[in-house]
Enzyme design. Structure first.
Site, mmCIF file in Angstrom:
data_model
loop_
_atom_site.group_PDB
_atom_site.id
_atom_site.type_symbol
_atom_site.label_atom_id
_atom_site.label_comp_id
_atom_site.label_asym_id
_atom_site.label_seq_id
_atom_site.Cartn_x
_atom_site.Cartn_y
_atom_site.Cartn_z
ATOM 1 N N HIS A 121 -4.735 6.151 -0.658
ATOM 2 C CA HIS A 121 -5.348 5.947 0.650
ATOM 3 C C HIS A 121 -4.330 6.050 1.785
ATOM 4 C CE1 HIS A 121 -9.188 5.260 2.332
ATOM 5 N NE2 HIS A 121 -9.138 3.964 2.535
ATOM 6 N N ASN B 88 -9.812 0.342 8.148
ATOM 7 C CA ASN B 88 -11.156 0.250 8.715
ATOM 8 C C ASN B 88 -11.182 -0.024 10.214
ATOM 9 O OD1 ASN B 88 -11.833 0.572 6.061
ATOM 10 N ND2 ASN B 88 -12.910 -1.369 5.838
ATOM 11 N N TYR C 108 0.803 -1.222 0.000
ATOM 12 C CA TYR C 108 0.000 0.000 0.000
ATOM 13 C C TYR C 108 0.842 1.281 0.000
ATOM 14 C CZ TYR C 108 -3.546 -3.416 1.297
ATOM 15 O OH TYR C 108 -4.377 -4.506 1.308
ATOM 16 N N ASN D 148 -14.091 5.309 5.970
ATOM 17 C CA ASN D 148 -14.195 4.222 6.940
ATOM 18 C C ASN D 148 -13.194 4.344 8.086
ATOM 19 O OD1 ASN D 148 -16.333 2.933 5.644
ATOM 20 N ND2 ASN D 148 -14.980 1.735 4.326
ATOM 21 N N TYR E 47 -4.938 -1.869 9.763
ATOM 22 C CA TYR E 47 -5.662 -1.550 8.529
ATOM 23 C C TYR E 47 -6.674 -0.423 8.762
ATOM 24 C CZ TYR E 47 -3.328 -5.449 6.355
ATOM 25 O OH TYR E 47 -2.355 -6.277 5.863
#
Length: 243
Positions: free
Chosen positions: A66, A113, A61, A159, A111
């Site tokens: 994000h 969320n 990532y 989120n 993560y």
């Protein structure tokens, strides 16, 4: 009047009130706690800050849209000499100061969320008041590279922010530092867009924004949400407009 007992670059902070988010795991000392006038007339509040960048852990990532919240924390870490070298409450953290104001930098590792699983316990453990929890994250409603600082707000269907609010008893009155990433083009899937890396042009815009963001973050920590931040937000809103 309370008096500051903070030693610069120390990792010891203590606070007299415990916020209601969650019970701390154990007593902690990140010491302080007052507002003192500076020579330039600006009032500096020495209450600790918890500055949290949202993102996803792992090389997969790195550099994606994000994860710009993580990138901002890395940039502040580098510029302020605050080493991120401790795992606590499912987050990679570093303790130091901006100016003489004690700060905890954090990058949740559970993560996006589940970001609140780190923020809630860290805020309680270091006894940081809600008004000093600064959340840094990507924002699709802003054009790429545009920054916005707010003293409070909603979750905007993000989120990670939703999770943080859930772990702060549904409270929304904590500061946010939004980094614009723009909207997906055409009918592109939103998730695919968020997990995509920036184009070369977008990357240059984001890198420039991160540099501007470090200076803005210093202003918030040292001066709060005053006229300088209002001018910063206006300047960001129109920085791509040609006169």
């Amino acid at each position: 009047m309370l008096h500051a007992v903070y030693a610069p670059k120390s990792c010891c902070i203590s606070h007299s009130r415990i916020p209601c988010y969650q019970k701390p795991l154990a007593p902690v000392r990140l010491r302080v706690l007052a507002s003192l006038p500076e020579p330039n007339g600006v009032k500096v509040e020495f209450t600790p800050w918890l500055i949290v960048g949202l993102g996803n852990p792992g090389n997969k990532y790195h550099g994606t849209r994000h994860n710009v919240g993580f990138e901002m924390i890395d940039r502040v870490s580098q510029e302020e000499g605050i080493v991120l070298n401790t795992i606590q409450s499912k987050a990679l953290i570093g303790i130091g100061s901006i100016g003489e104001v004690p700060v905890v930098l954090a990058k949740p590792q559970a993560y996006m969320n589940f970001s609140g699983e780190s923020v809630g316990p860290l805020a309680a453990y270091y006894q940081v008041p809600l008004r000093h929890i600064l959340l840094v994250y990507d924002e699709m409603s802003l054009p790429n590279g545009i920054l916005r600082l707010q003293p409070k707000g909603g979750h905007g269907h993000h989120n990670g922010v939703k999770s943080v609010m859930e772990h702060l008893n549904g409270r929304r009155d904590f500061p946010r530092f939004c980094i614009g990433i723009g909207n997906p083009p055409g009918t592109m899937d939103m998730k695919a867009y968020l997990l995509q890396k920036f184009s070369d042009t977008e990357r240059k815009q984001v890198d420039a924004a991160l540099d501007q963001g470090v200076a803005a973050m210093r202003t918030v920590v040292l001066e709060g949400f005053g006229s300088r931040i209002s001018r910063f937000n206006i300047g960001q809103k129109y920085k791509y407009h040609k006169v």
